[in-house]
Design an enzyme around this catalytic site. Structure first.
Site, short mmCIF file in Angstrom:
data_model
loop_
_atom_site.label_atom_id
_atom_site.label_comp_id
_atom_site.label_asym_id
_atom_site.label_seq_id
_atom_site.Cartn_x
_atom_site.Cartn_y
_atom_site.Cartn_z
N SER A 92 37.86 35.06 39.79
CA SER A 92 36.51 35.25 39.31
C SER A 92 36.08 34.25 38.23
O SER A 92 34.89 34.08 37.99
CB SER A 92 36.37 36.66 38.75
OG SER A 92 37.15 36.81 37.58
N SER A 111 42.49 35.61 38.52
CA SER A 111 41.18 34.98 38.31
C SER A 111 41.17 33.71 37.48
O SER A 111 40.14 33.06 37.38
CB SER A 111 40.23 35.97 37.65
OG SER A 111 39.70 36.80 38.64
N LYS A 170 33.97 32.16 29.31
CA LYS A 170 33.52 32.99 30.44
C LYS A 170 32.56 34.07 29.94
O LYS A 170 32.73 34.60 28.83
CB LYS A 170 34.76 33.63 31.08
CG LYS A 170 34.50 34.39 32.37
CD LYS A 170 35.83 34.86 32.98
CE LYS A 170 35.66 35.66 34.25
NZ LYS A 170 36.95 36.09 34.84
N1 GLN Z 1 40.28 38.48 42.83
C1 GLN Z 1 40.88 39.63 42.23
C2 GLN Z 1 39.89 40.77 42.26
O1 GLN Z 1 38.90 40.62 42.84
C3 GLN Z 1 41.28 39.32 40.83
C4 GLN Z 1 40.15 39.31 39.89
C5 GLN Z 1 40.56 39.00 38.49
O2 GLN Z 1 41.66 38.53 38.24
N2 GLN Z 1 39.67 39.30 37.57
O3 GLN Z 1 40.11 41.81 41.72
#
Ligand code: GLN
Length: 485
Positions: free
Chosen positions: A154, A178, A79
């Site tokens: 994400s 995410s 990532k």
């Molecule tokens: N979707 C969640 C957020 O927007 C989690 C994001 C993540 O785990 N990095 O914060």
């Protein structure tokens, strides 16, 4: 033989038996990326030269009769918020455009030391803020099962790459779901380890007390393999814990007789798609047949998880992201009057909407007049949520729920409704708040889209989660389904 269709553990043994070279395996994946990634948007950077030269180096080792490390020459995608020396690390943000990492994150070093071949950097929501990869400043990521739908986020790129056979293994990051949510949307396996199990050194911070590097694979064994390669204490990250890492990969077993599994009633209420619910209920029967005991449990504070998460995550983000100021790295505005103006303009132009929303929310929650009412209160609730899990884990070995309330949604469907978007993490954020590990494993299909099952475990019981997920997987065929591209 189509090398890209094979699992990482199968590739590893082919290379071991000298039936394929590391270069062949690497090339097959680079060709696959070239063929499909334009449609899918998983990669922000393809490290073709670096990957091929590493592959040749590893083939040289094999030729000399040396044995390879744990990853055995298998390609790995990373990532774009995890530093890999000499490669970009944009966090999918304009503010880090052109920034090249001068060093390796510990997990990248782990991958290299285990003889993995790094294929490139993967698409994501900007600074890991989002649930759909639509917040990437560079490109949209698309779900390989339906190109009009999101891959989740994400770590959307990390999930797409595995599902679409562009990379056998990938690393992502988790702050609130995410890894698990995109794994469930794309029909692959994704693990969020215990807080402190994997080093965060060299990983761009979002919410430091919630963040953890997570892993993706086509099946449970692959996910165990890559997790094995990166888990452990690190002197560069003092939040890592010096407890022994179990043998996730070689220790895998389908014997789960007598294990107690809790079903939290709060995770099966309003907002849960009926097809998702049905798939999870069917899965429970498999666990029972395999000898596990199922009982209802209660996590009464679940309703407060999202609110708690968004206060804590945004507060920490507002502080962590202060370092992106137009001076030290990446983007700097071209029109500014004075020093303060450089900060204001660079940050206003460099950050996307969602990131700015969170910085404002977090700054507000930490400000003198509101700190007690919001941030301090959220920390107290966080402790209570953790207490809920501690109590339940006295009664059961693991907890099962859906990973996400719905299958993958349409691109654009939730971009105008931020709260709706936040709701897709309702079942994953409690895990990050408590710091426990959890895994998402494919458990069914709903109208042609994958559904994920979440297994949550007690601190440092990744081994048990892998075994439970493995026993389920080996009794079903969901992990054998491939998207038609
Ligand atoms: N979707 C969640 C957020 O927007 C989690 C994001 C993540 O785990 N990095 O914060």
């Amino acid at each position: 033989m189509e090398l890209t269709k094979l699992k990482a553990h199968e590739l590893k043994s082919l290379i071991e038996k000298k039936e394929a070279s590391v270069e062949e395996v690497t090339e097959a994946h680079l060709n696959r990326i070239e063929a499909v990634d334009e449609k899918l948007g998983a990669f922000l950077y393809v490290a073709k030269e670096e990957a091929l030269s590493k592959a040749k180096e590893l083939d040289g080792k094999v030729a000399k009769g040396e044995s390879l490390g744990l990853l055995g020459g298998v390609p790995v995608g990373i990532k774009d918020n995890i530093s890999v020396k000499g490669m970009q690390n944009t966090c999918a943000s304009k503010i880090l455009q052109g920034y090249i990492s001068p060093y390796d994150a510990t997990v990248a070093e782990n991958v290299k030391n285990a003889d993995g071949v790094i294929l490139g950097k993967l698409n994501m929501d900007e600074f890991a803020m989002g649930s759909s990869t639509e917040n990437s400043a560079y490109k949209l990521g698309r779900n390989p099962w339906d190109l009009e739908r999101v891959p989740g986020g994400s770590s959307g790129g990390s999930a797409i790459a595995v599902a679409a056979m562009e990379a056998p293994l990938t690393l992502g990051t988790e702050t609130g779901g995410s890894v698990r949510q995109p794994a469930s949307f794309c029909g692959v396996v994704g693990l969020k380890p215990t807080y402190g199990r994997v080093s965060r050194s060299g990983v761009v911070a979002f919410g430091s007390t919630l963040d953890q590097v997570g892993t993706f694979g086509k099946d449970v064994k692959d996910c165990a393999l890559i997790t094995q390669a990166i888990a452990g204490v690190d002197h560069r990250d003092f939040t890592t814990v010096d407890t022994p890492v179990q043998d996730y990969f070689n220790g895998l077993t389908t014997d789960v007789r007598g294990k107690k599994i809790g079903i939290p009633k709060e995770f099966f209420g309003d907002g849960l798609d009926t097809n998702v619910k049905k798939a999870v209920e069917e899965a429970l029967k498999v666990f029972k047949e395999n000898g596990a005991e199922i009982k209802e449990v209660s996590l009464p504070l679940t309703d407060y998880s999202l609110a708690t998460y968004y206060i804590v995550a945004c507060a920490e983000a507002s502080s962590n992201l202060a370092r992106f100021d137009g001076i030290r790295y990446g983007y700097r505005s071209e029109n500014y009057a004075d020093a303060v103006d450089v900060y204001i303009k660079s940050r206003s132009e460099g950050f996307g909407t969602e990131v700015k929303r969170r910085i404002m929310l977090g700054t507000y929650a930490l400000s003198a007049g509101y700190y007690d009412a919001y941030y301090k209160k959220a920390l107290k609730v966080r402790n209570l949520i953790k207490g809920d899990f501690d109590r339940v884990f006295k009664e059961v070995d693991a907890i099962i729920s859906p990973t996400s309330p719905t299958p993958a949604f349409k691109i654009g469907e939730k971009t105008d409704n931020v709260l709706e978007m936040y709701l897709s993490d309702i079942y994953t954020v409690p895990v990050n708040i408590a710091g426990i590990p959890a895994i998402s494993v494919p458990c069914g299909m709903a109208n042609g889209l994958p559904v994920g099952l979440q297994l949550m475990g007690n601190y440092f019981r990744e081994d048990l989660l892998f075994n439970l997920a493995y026993s389920f997987e080996q009794s079903t065929d969901w992990h054998k389904k491939l998207p038609q591209l």
